[in-house]
Design a protein around this motif. Structure first.
Motif, short mmCIF file in Angstrom:
data_model
loop_
_atom_site.label_atom_id
_atom_site.label_comp_id
_atom_site.label_asym_id
_atom_site.label_seq_id
_atom_site.Cartn_x
_atom_site.Cartn_y
_atom_site.Cartn_z
N GLY A 1 25.90 41.97 51.65
CA GLY A 1 27.31 42.02 52.03
C GLY A 1 28.26 41.04 51.28
O GLY A 1 29.35 40.94 51.87
N ARG A 2 27.67 40.61 50.20
CA ARG A 2 28.42 39.71 49.17
C ARG A 2 29.14 40.57 48.20
O ARG A 2 28.40 41.21 47.37
N ALA A 3 30.42 40.57 47.91
CA ALA A 3 30.96 41.19 46.98
C ALA A 3 31.13 40.62 45.53
O ALA A 3 31.20 39.39 45.50
N HIS A 4 31.04 41.41 44.50
CA HIS A 4 31.05 40.89 43.22
C HIS A 4 32.10 41.77 42.53
O HIS A 4 32.10 42.98 42.64
N PHE A 5 32.99 41.05 41.33
CA PHE A 5 34.09 41.72 40.91
C PHE A 5 33.73 41.03 39.40
O PHE A 5 33.76 39.72 39.01
N THR A 6 33.64 41.78 38.11
CA THR A 6 33.84 41.21 36.75
C THR A 6 35.41 41.05 36.47
O THR A 6 36.10 41.28 37.33
N THR A 7 35.53 40.17 35.50
CA THR A 7 36.78 39.62 35.28
C THR A 7 38.03 40.70 35.28
O THR A 7 39.04 40.68 35.80
N THR A 8 37.69 41.88 34.55
CA THR A 8 38.79 42.99 34.45
C THR A 8 38.99 43.51 35.60
O THR A 8 40.39 43.68 36.12
N ALA A 9 37.90 43.89 36.66
CA ALA A 9 38.23 44.36 37.96
C ALA A 9 39.01 43.67 38.78
O ALA A 9 39.78 44.12 39.46
N ALA A 10 38.56 42.24 38.75
CA ALA A 10 39.42 41.49 39.63
C ALA A 10 40.78 41.16 39.05
O ALA A 10 41.87 41.14 40.12
N ASP A 11 41.05 41.07 37.84
CA ASP A 11 42.43 40.88 37.46
C ASP A 11 43.32 42.12 37.53
O ASP A 11 44.49 42.17 37.92
N ALA A 12 42.67 43.28 37.46
CA ALA A 12 43.48 44.65 37.83
C ALA A 12 43.68 44.83 39.09
O ALA A 12 44.69 45.26 39.39
N LEU A 13 42.73 44.27 40.03
CA LEU A 13 42.96 44.51 41.34
C LEU A 13 43.87 43.67 41.95
O LEU A 13 44.82 43.91 42.69
#
Length: 261
Positions: A136-148
């Motif tokens: 249940g722990r979320a992961h985002f790479t840099t581009t995805a996190a910045d876009a979001l």
């Protein structure tokens, strides 16, 4: 001679069963690479591969995976179309080349547990993300996190383009989440219930079907902060459940202004 064998109290416990993964990507090279990478770990096994969302849905129903790795753009049923169905069967980690902010936001709105863009993670980071997704722990790479983050600052995006058929036409398949309010409707609802901009943002995510954990990941805040916001939202909407609050927010509750939108 006593042949009875009594287990030693110091005997090591049996290891847990391997984490079961379904890999869904239309590119056979990517699929094979992911399968080889993951099955090389003693605690992970790939139980099925799929070329589109429909195959992933059937594979998940058959093999009961712990995690589904899902591409976005695929012929047949694409990842976004399949997401609302797949998340009912297992946590879904998006693993894709698609990095547009509206795609990232829509994937989370439809229930994705994380979003990784190819080329932005190491092998060990991918393995960690797969393991954490089950927990249940979320992961985002840099581009995805910045876009979001950029999209959240701008306000709710329009729905992502759907260039493939609807989700699997299985009789057990659940419906899609409600469509988000338009910008004008959102402003009116926010004013009507005197919600702050952050509360309105979180209410949008509640209405889309996100869990507290998903909202926390999408808004880059803690789950405790999400709960505090929800308590204030429910008080302002005079609601005690997510369903009741959503109905009032969307204007579908009988006692909402305008009623049955």
């Amino acid at each position: 001679m006593n042949t009875d064998e009594t287990p030693s109290p110091f005997q090591e416990p049996a290891p847990p069963p391997p984490l079961r993964v379904v890999v869904c990507d239309d590119n056979p090279v990517v699929r094979a690479g992911l399968t080889a990478l993951l099955t090389g770990r003693p605690d992970i096994t790939v139980v099925a591969e799929a070329v589109d969302g429909r195959e992933a849905y059937e594979a998940a129903r058959t093999h009961h995976p712990d995690v589904i790795l899902l591409d976005v753009r695929m012929p047949g049923v694409d990842g976004l179309s399949a997401l609302p169905h797949l998340v009912r069967l297992a946590p879904v980690l998006m693993l894709t080349y698609s990095r547009k902010s509206d795609i990232v936001h829509e994937a989370l709105r439809r229930g994705a547990a994380g979003y990784l863009v190819h080329g932005e993670f190491t092998t060990d980071q991918l393995v960690t993300a797969v393991r954490d997704t089950r927990e249940g722990r979320a992961h985002f790479t840099t581009t995805a996190a910045d876009a979001l983050l950029a999209q959240l600052r701008e306000g709710p995006p329009p729905p992502a383009d759907a260039n493939t058929p609807d989700t699997p036409d299985h009789p057990d398949a659940p419906p899609f989440s409600p469509e988000p309010l338009s910008r004008m409707q959102r402003t009116m609802a926010q004013s009507r219930y005197q919600l702050s901009a952050r509360e309105a943002e979180i209410m949008d995510l509640i209405a889309s079907g996100m869990s507290n954990q998903q909202i926390a990941a999408a808004c880059f805040i803690s789950e405790k902060t999400v709960k505090n916001h929800i308590n204030r939202i429910f008080a302002k909407l005079h609601s005690t459940t997510r369903a009741e609050a959503t109905a009032k927010w969307l204007g579908t509750a009988p006692d909402s202004p305008g009623g049955h939108r």
